[in-house]
Enzyme design. Structure first.
Site, PDB file in Angstrom:
ATOM      1  N   ASP A   1     -21.073  51.546  11.030  1.00 32.50           N
ATOM      2  CA  ASP A   1     -22.073  51.102  10.054  1.00 32.50           C
ATOM      3  C   ASP A   1     -21.717  49.749   9.428  1.00 32.50           C
ATOM      4  OD1 ASP A   1     -23.494  53.394  10.559  1.00 32.50           O
ATOM      5  OD2 ASP A   1     -22.729  54.473   8.814  1.00 32.50           O
TER       6      ASP A   1
ATOM      7  N   ARG B   1     -28.917  48.063   6.182  1.00 35.22           N
ATOM      8  CA  ARG B   1     -27.631  47.373   6.382  1.00 35.22           C
ATOM      9  C   ARG B   1     -27.837  45.935   6.874  1.00 35.22           C
ATOM     10  NH1 ARG B   1     -24.327  51.399   4.834  1.00 35.22           N
ATOM     11  NH2 ARG B   1     -24.752  53.467   5.693  1.00 35.22           N
TER      12      ARG B   1
ATOM     13  N   LYS C   1     -29.718  52.474  16.112  1.00 36.56           N
ATOM     14  CA  LYS C   1     -29.637  52.741  14.669  1.00 36.56           C
ATOM     15  C   LYS C   1     -31.019  52.505  14.048  1.00 36.56           C
ATOM     16  CE  LYS C   1     -25.355  54.016  14.468  1.00 36.56           C
ATOM     17  NZ  LYS C   1     -25.046  55.416  14.167  1.00 36.56           N
TER      18      LYS C   1
HETATM   19  C1  S3P Z   1     -23.190  59.495  10.119  1.00 38.41           C
HETATM   20  C2  S3P Z   1     -22.722  59.249  11.388  1.00 38.41           C
HETATM   21  C3  S3P Z   1     -22.935  57.974  12.093  1.00 38.41           C
HETATM   22  C4  S3P Z   1     -23.329  56.867  11.123  1.00 38.41           C
HETATM   23  C5  S3P Z   1     -24.398  57.312  10.173  1.00 38.41           C
HETATM   24  C6  S3P Z   1     -23.913  58.484   9.337  1.00 38.41           C
HETATM   25  C7  S3P Z   1     -22.923  60.816   9.513  1.00 38.41           C
HETATM   26  O1  S3P Z   1     -23.965  58.138  13.035  1.00 38.41           O
HETATM   27  O2  S3P Z   1     -23.754  55.717  11.835  1.00 38.41           O
HETATM   28  O3  S3P Z   1     -24.768  56.250   9.293  1.00 38.41           O
HETATM   29  O4  S3P Z   1     -23.092  60.970   8.280  1.00 38.41           O
HETATM   30  O5  S3P Z   1     -22.526  61.728  10.255  1.00 38.41           O
HETATM   31  P1  S3P Z   1     -23.695  58.703  14.525  1.00 38.41           P
HETATM   32  O6  S3P Z   1     -23.300  60.129  14.441  1.00 38.41           O
HETATM   33  O7  S3P Z   1     -25.007  58.518  15.236  1.00 38.41           O
HETATM   34  O8  S3P Z   1     -22.610  57.832  15.091  1.00 38.41           O
END
Ligand code: S3P
Length: 433
Positions: free
Chosen positions: A319, A392, A346
């Site tokens: 992120d 972001r 994303k």
């Molecule tokens: C998150 C996991 C990440 C991250 C997202 C929040 C979470 O995503 O990018 O902002 O809270 O488990 P991914 O599981 O798709 O990598």
């Protein structure tokens, strides 16, 4: 329509408090709603994404009362929710939709999960496939929302994730709470482990394997298990702190302290990468309550050098990559971001968005399939930028504007409310100092 209007600023010398961690806030609401008994959550992030989770839990029968700023009293349902009268609206939040899918697949009713235009384009096959293997019944728009879930009895599985995703890992572990027998997930590289830490905090027994030489690790639990209510304090969000860490690290003469920020080692890659780029960062751990470590982070500004960010480090900084790309543009030398194809799915395609905006500000960037190559050291200049509805991207380019010649305008920045509703006022105070 709101915009950020940002100009070049002098050294930043501030003590900054960031709001509660988004990932931990989501989980605190879900786990308290699943538990037997009453939990008080403090430091909860009152952003649109996390409030989508609160509303979803209310719609499923959890009694939730807000008793103060960031404080919620949640009376859980002991694992059995009631059928929602309406669609479960996940708003912009992928975490809400993917984690709740794991819970709803096991509930004895039908539910329909919807999201906004951005979430409706995001891939859900990554949770639908393993949950279907467990016996969940899903229908979707070609693997995208809306999701219709016919809940029912699940069976346990052992699942090796093709991508290191904490959301997928969490959805399977949550479903595994309801399935008889051992459910295990193998992650190909370490990704945020809040679910593991917090489930244990709520009384769930997990078997945590050791990571092998490549970073693969098995996480298992034996179902059925129920959660026990408990009070939980959410630390500050290091992903929100990241914007100020980069701003201060890259600006000569800056000296900032960010207080009470979460320092879970699966999230502190931003600090490691900035240190590798030459940033002076001092961490003072504080006594954490519960499972999540926290502390103060001090950053002193100075020149940065380019670096390579890739491999198993990517899930730890996933992120933060937009603002790290901005750091790369401000550094001397080349910064390479690779193995980060996930950025393309994303809230927007973050590789394309970052490359486009950096170029509009005068940076030299080449987009690759799974990242980008940034030739740092070219001065940034004013630009009028879109943020593509992505919080972001909006915040990363507000930070870039603090280094650019002239006035940078980032348009349609309402989306920052999904993760950091007070970003604009902290930005104001940085600009005024
Ligand atoms: C998150 C996991 C990440 C991250 C997202 C929040 C979470 O995503 O990018 O902002 O809270 O488990 P991914 O599981 O798709 O990598």
């Amino acid at each position: 329509m709101k915009s950020f209007i940002v100009r070049h600023c002098g050294p930043i010398r501030h003590s900054i408090n960031v709001p509660g961690d988004k990932s931990i806030s989501h989980r605190s609401a879900m786990f308290a709603a699943l538990a037997n008994g009453k939990s008080t959550i403090t430091g909860f992030l009152e952003s649109e994404d996390c409030l989508s989770t609160i509303n979803a839990m209310r719609g499923l029968g959890a009694r939730i009362e807000q008793t103060g700023a960031g404080t919620f009293l949640i009376e859980g349902c002991g694992g059995t929710f009631t059928a929602p009268a309406q669609d479960v609206d996940c708003g912009n939040s992928g975490t809400t939709m993917r984690l709740i899918s794991g819970i709803l697949a096991a509930q004895p009713f039908r539910s329909r999960l919807i999201g906004d235009a951005s979430l409706s384009k995001r891939p859900m096959g990554r949770v639908i496939n393993p949950l279907t293997e467990m016996g969940g019944r899903f229908s979707s728009e070609g693997g995208r929302p809306p999701l219709v879930i016919e809940g029912g009895e699940l069976s346990s599985i052992s699942y090796e994730m093709p991508v290191a995703s904490a959301q997928v890992k969490s959805a399977i572990l949550l479903a595994g709470l309801f399935a008889k027998g051992a459910t295990s997930v193998i992650e190909p590289a370490a990704c945020r482990d809040h679910t593991e830490r917090m489930l244990q905090e709520f009384g769930v027994h997990l078997d945590l394997g050791e990571a092998d030489a490549d970073g693969r690790r098995r996480i298992a639990l034996t179902g059925p298990q129920t959660l026990t209510a408990r009070d939980f304090a959410v630390p500050g969000d290091i992903s929100s702190a990241a914007f100020w860490l980069v701003a201060a690290a890259a600006k000569e003469g800056s000296d900032i302290v960010i207080e009470s920020v979460g320092l879970n080692p699966t999230r502190t890659g931003i600090i490691t990468v900035l240190q590798r780029m030459g940033a002076k960062i001092v961490i003072s751990p504080r006594d954490g309550q519960h499972a999540e470590p926290l502390g103060n982070v001090r950053v002193v500004g100075g020149p940065l050098q380019g670096t390579v960010i890739g491999g198993s480090e990517i899930p730890n900084v996933i992120d933060e990559l937009p603002v790290l790309a901005v750091a790369g543009a401000l550094a001397q030398g080349t910064t390479i971001i690779r193995d980060a194809k996930e950025l393309r799915v994303k809230e927007t395609d973050r590789i394309a968005a970052v490359a486009e905006n950096l170029r509009l500000m005068g940076a030299h960037v080449a987009e690759t399939e799974d990242g980008m190559i940034i030739e740092g050291g070219h001065p940034l200049h004013r630009a009028r930028l879109e943020c593509f509805g992505d919080h972001r991207i909006a915040m990363a380019f507000a930070i870039a504007g603090l280094f650019a010649k002239g006035e940078t305008i980032i348009e349609n920045v309402e989306c920052v409310a999904t993760s950091y509703p007070t970003f604009g006022s902290t930005l104001e105070s940085v600009l005024l100092s």
